[in-house]
Design a protein around this motif. Structure first.
Motif, PDB file in Angstrom:
ATOM      1  N   ASP A 276       0.841  -1.204   0.000  1.00 17.65           N
ATOM      2  CA  ASP A 276       0.000   0.000   0.000  1.00 17.65           C
ATOM      3  C   ASP A 276       0.878   1.257   0.000  1.00 17.65           C
ATOM      4  OD1 ASP A 276      -2.304   1.422   0.075  1.00 17.65           O
ATOM      5  OD2 ASP A 276      -2.973   0.703   2.047  1.00 17.65           O
ATOM      6  N   ASP A 277       0.324   2.356  -0.453  1.00 20.56           N
ATOM      7  CA  ASP A 277       1.000   3.663  -0.414  1.00 20.56           C
ATOM      8  C   ASP A 277       2.398   3.595  -1.012  1.00 20.56           C
ATOM      9  OD1 ASP A 277      -1.248   4.306   0.973  1.00 20.56           O
ATOM     10  OD2 ASP A 277      -0.275   4.469   2.934  1.00 20.56           O
TER      11      ASP A 277
ATOM     12  N   GLU B 104      -4.029   4.589  -6.847  1.00 26.62           N
ATOM     13  CA  GLU B 104      -4.988   5.040  -5.830  1.00 26.62           C
ATOM     14  C   GLU B 104      -5.437   6.464  -6.154  1.00 26.62           C
ATOM     15  OE1 GLU B 104      -2.645   4.828  -2.215  1.00 26.62           O
ATOM     16  OE2 GLU B 104      -3.882   3.177  -1.519  1.00 26.62           O
TER      17      GLU B 104
HETATM   18 CA    CA Z   1      -3.240   3.705   0.168  1.00 26.94          CA
END
Ligand code: CA
Ligand code: C2E
Ligand code: CA
Length: 845
Positions: A714-715, A771
């Motif tokens: 993630d990220d 995202e």
């Molecule tokens: Ca994220």
């Protein structure tokens, strides 16, 4: 006079003597006529009683004596006859006996013995020469001499008998009367001298008359006593002189003793003048200070005393010399000849120098305690310093802070500040490079912090990677801010740790005293709060504490309390945001996002409560619940909308959750309970969580993968991408962070980052999700860059269960009509002519 012990003569013999003595006395008393006892007899009696046992003739070579009184008794016999002499002997013996003994038997025995001996002498003389009183008058010296010999014999025998009666048991048993042996001869000779003197005096009295003799005798006695008194005085003064001599000798001895004790003492000793001159010093002292005796004597106490101690030492020397105290003791420093400090226990007292007109001097005892002092200092230092960096520790820092607070209370204008500094990535460095490098980094940071500060400031290490700084006497809060900036700039230069170049940043909280502090804990707490704020605002920055921050902290505390009950009160619920394939807009799955419906505050964002739950550990329970809830939901949807390529559910895992030892077991159990195929679950872990736990992460990811679940980073792009590690991880998906996607359109650099990530994913065989896709421009760009999947408001905001169901249902409906509207797309974002109009179920694709 003698004591007659019960063991001496046999008792019957003793009483026989007493009886015979009494007989002799009574007989004589009846025989004597009153005329015989005239004034002369009375005078002679007085003299006899007086001299009694006072004047004794010593018997040579024995312990015995013959009393002078015996001579007078025999003289009275020659002048007044045998009976009168018996009376006088009894009287004299009684007086003498009374003076030395109170025992009646002793007294009676001695008196009786005297009576018998005199009585026997009287009878012997009477039978030998007829009238005794005529003996001195006769011209016949031979008869007088004979009489004297007879008298001596009897007298000596009586005396010997007396001595024998007093002798020890052993000698008596050994030889009875015969045991007196040689001593009897000497007694006889002494008695002879005494008796002869008596005979001579009697003869003299006959020739000159009694009274002239008495006058001469009195005169002689006076002269004798005067002479005796004179002799006594002489003896007394001689004795005194002797005593003084002894005394002086003793003094000389003790002076010698003192001197050698002084010189050879195992402690420094000195005699010092009132002005401080070293008058006399011993070897030990010279050794302690490194000087020779001569060198010491050329200097003084003041010169050798450490400047910091001289005031107190001199003040007390003055008190000693003034007499207000007897002595004084203190621990003080001298300066060694080599220039270093010598710690000693110094005690001083006043003495008087008799050889110098009683001038008051000081005597010093100086015991070196440098080693002890060093050890104490070391202990004290260790108690208040951090062993690794040598900086003050929390205890010392708080101590300084308290003093500063107290000072600021007196001087209202004084401003100070506390800085709380926390390293941002210390744990990563420590875990990846090892503790040795971690320690090196901390030491390096300590040194750099010192460079940034002024002499009067204090920097302390108060925890693993936490430092506090006390800035004293600053103009205002901006000065504290500029120091914080200087520190951050200084720390931004990389550290070289044994060849490794390491970058680090720090978050700094600043609490200026202007807020008003009474207690050290309060200002420390506020600096800490400000530091946390700096961290939460993105790290590598500083924040100044303000009242609002305090309110925030209080608020946080309240949230913590509420969070504790949120799960059991069922205040959490889930929302689901679709993830779409960008090439044909097929619906691939959903990301599950937790929500907290607070009873008073309303909806609270996970951005606000997840970090708190992380800190308090409640994330484990919450995380377990969301995971189960999401899996349950997806299984239900899969049953509702069966498809060849089923939808997946993405669930976020926070740092604490990821490091749980039983995570694998939890996931396995949930999959089993919910019956969700493992392949339909995708776990999202942020890049930084993986990088901070590199050792465990690889193993954990491997085990999760072994369960059959998918893994997503993630990220991606925000953390410290260790691309070298990335290929080792069994990862399925990279999620490009929203920040890159958002800024992509107006920043070509961000486009390049996104392009690189997409390429990297392709190389490593991973797929990509962009995202935060909000606009069609972003979408177009991402498609151009070859990004496979997207997630964002452009497609749909996170939706409720029913909202998500609608999306699935509508994308299913498209299946038949093939024309559908985007159900949740923000209005106006997509025009009717746009290519992207719908999300489709992938299976239909
Ligand atoms: Ca994220
Ligand atoms: P995240 O994992 O990066 O989740 C995506 C976040 O971006 C979500 O915020 C989502 O609402 C938001 N978002 C999605 N599309 C857009 C967009 O087009 N524009 C904008 N401006 N935002 C968009 P949310 O739901 O507030 O979640 C925030 C973070 O909270 C998540 O970030 C995730 O790290 C964490 N989180 C959410 N739910 C959970 C959970 O169940 N467990 C754990 N451990 N963390 C969660
Ligand atoms: Ca996520």
């Amino acid at each position: 006079m003698l004591h007659v012990s019960s063991q001496g003569l046999a008792k019957p013999l003793k009483w026989l003597i007493v009886a015979l003595g009494a007989g002799a006395f009574l007989y004589s008393a009846f025989q004597v006529s009153a005329a015989q006892l005239d004034t002369r007899f009375l005078l002679l009696s007085l003299v006899t009683i007086y001299t009694g046992t006072r004047m004794l003739f010593r018997v040579p070579r024995t312990e015995g004596h013959v009393p002078l009184a015996d001579a007078f008794v025999l003289l009275s016999m020659l002048l007044f006859g045998g009976e009168a002499a018996v009376l006088l002997a009894v009287l004299a013996a009684l007086c003498a006996a009374l003076r030395v003994s109170r025992k009646a038997s002793d007294i009676l025995f001695n008196v009786a013995l005297s009576a018998i001996s005199v009585f026997v002498i009287g009878q012997v003389l009477r039978y030998s020469f007829g009238s005794i009183v005529e003996l001195p008058q006769s011209r016949n010296t031979f008869s007088l001499l004979l009489a004297v010999c007879l008298m001596s014999l009897v007298q000596a025998f009586a005396n010997a008998l007396r001595s024998g009666a007093g002798e020890s048991e052993e000698s008596r048993v050994a030889g009875g009367l015969g045991a007196w042996g040689g001593s009897y001869v000497w007694t006889l000779l002494t008695c002879f001298a005494v008796v002869a003197a008596a005979g001579f005096v009697a003869r003299l009295i006959e020739a000159t008359g009694f009274y002239p003799f008495l006058a001469v005798a009195t005169l002689a006695a006076i002269v004798h006593f005067a002479y005796c008194t004179y002799l006594k005085d002489i003896y007394a003064s001689a004795r005194q002189a002797q005593q003084i001599e002894h005394h002086i000798a003793a003094l000389e001895d003790s002076e010698g003793l003192f001197r050698s004790a002084f010189d050879h003492a195992a402690i420094g000793m000195a005699m010092v003048s009132a002005q401080g001159r070293w008058l006399r010093v011993n070897d030990y002292l010279c050794e302690t200070f490194g000087y020779s005796v001569e060198e010491m004597r050329a200097t003084d106490f003041q010169t050798l005393t450490h400047a910091d101690d001289i005031g107190q030492a001199l003040a007390n020397v003055k008190r000693i010399l003034g007499g207000s105290i007897q002595n004084y003791k203190m621990e003080k420093r001298y300066i060694h000849k080599q220039g270093h400090e010598v710690w000693v226990l110094w005690s001083a007292a006043r003495v008087y120098d008799v050889t110098n007109g009683d001038a008051p001097h000081l005597i010093f005892q100086i015991q070196e305690i440098t080693d002890r002092k060093r050890a104490e200092e070391r202990l004290l230092h260790d108690a208040f310093h951090d062993p690794l960096t040598g900086l003050p520790n929390r205890a010392l820092f708080i101590d300084h802070l308290k003093l500063t607070i107290a000072r600021a209370k007196r001087r209202k204008t004084q401003i100070f500040a506390v800085l709380f500094l926390d390293l941002d990535r210390f744990k990563v460095i420590n875990d990846s490079l090892g503790h040795m490098f971690g320690d090196q980094l901390l030491v390096g940071i300590a040194r750099r912090l010192e460079i940034c500060l002024r002499q009067e400031d204090t920097v302390a290490r108060v925890g693993g990677d936490e430092f506090t700084i006390l800035l004293e006497d600053i103009v205002d809060e901006t000065e504290a801010i500029s120091i914080a900036e200087r520190i951050q700039k200084e720390l931004s230069t990389p550290f070289n740790l044994s060849g490794h170049e390491v970058f680090t940043t720090a978050s700094i909280g600043i609490a200026p005293s202007t807020t008003g502090y009474e207690h050290s804990e309060d200002i420390m707490r506020d600096a800490d709060t400000a530091m946390y704020r700096a961290k939460s605002l993105g790290k590598a920055r500083h924040e100044v504490f303000d009242k609002a921050m305090h309110a925030f902290a209080v608020n946080l505390l309240q949230l913590e309390t509420d969070l504790r009950r949120a799960l059991e009160r069922r205040e959490f619920f889930m929302q689901y945001q679709p993830i779409v394939a960008l090439d044909g807009f097929n619906l691939r799955g959903f990301e599950a996002l937790v929500r907290w419906q607070h009873p008073e505050r309303g909806l609270i964002s996970p951005l606000d409560f997840i970090p708190i739950a992380e800190d308090t550990g409640q994330i484990l329970a919450i995380g377990h619940w969301t995971l189960k809830e999401a899996c349950k939901q997806m299984r239900r949807w899969q049953k509702m909308f069966p498809s060849d390529l089923p939808l997946f559910i993405s669930v976020n895992l926070s740092g604490k959750q990821f490091t749980q030892p039983d995570l694998i077991e939890q996931v396995r159990q949930i999959l089993e309970e919910t019956k969700l195929p493992p392949r339909s679950l995708k776990l999202e872990i942020t890049e930084s969580v993986v990088m901070e736990n590199i050792d465990n992460a690889t193993e954990m990811l491997r085990e999760l993968r072994a369960l059959g679940v998918q893994l997503s980073i993630d990220d991606f792009g925000t953390g410290y991408s260790s691309l070298s590690y990335l290929h080792r991880f069994p990862i399925d998906t990279l999620k490009i962070d929203r920040s890159f996607v958002t800024r992509m359109v107006d920043n070509s650099e961000n486009i390049e980052i996104v392009r690189t990530i997409i390429m990297l994913a392709q190389i490593l065989g991973m797929d990509v999700v962009a995202e935060g896709v909000e606009t069609k421009e972003q979408l177009a760009l991402l498609r151009k860059l070859g990004c496979e999947n997207g997630q964002g408001y452009f497609f749909s905001k996170p939706a409720s269960v029913s909202g998500a169901e609608q999306i699935i249902a509508q994308t299913c409906a498209q299946l038949s009509s093939n024309v559908a509207q985007m159900p949740h797309a923000p209005t106006g974002e997509l025009g009717p002519d746009d290519k992207v109009k719908s999300i489709r179920l992938t299976s239909v694709g």
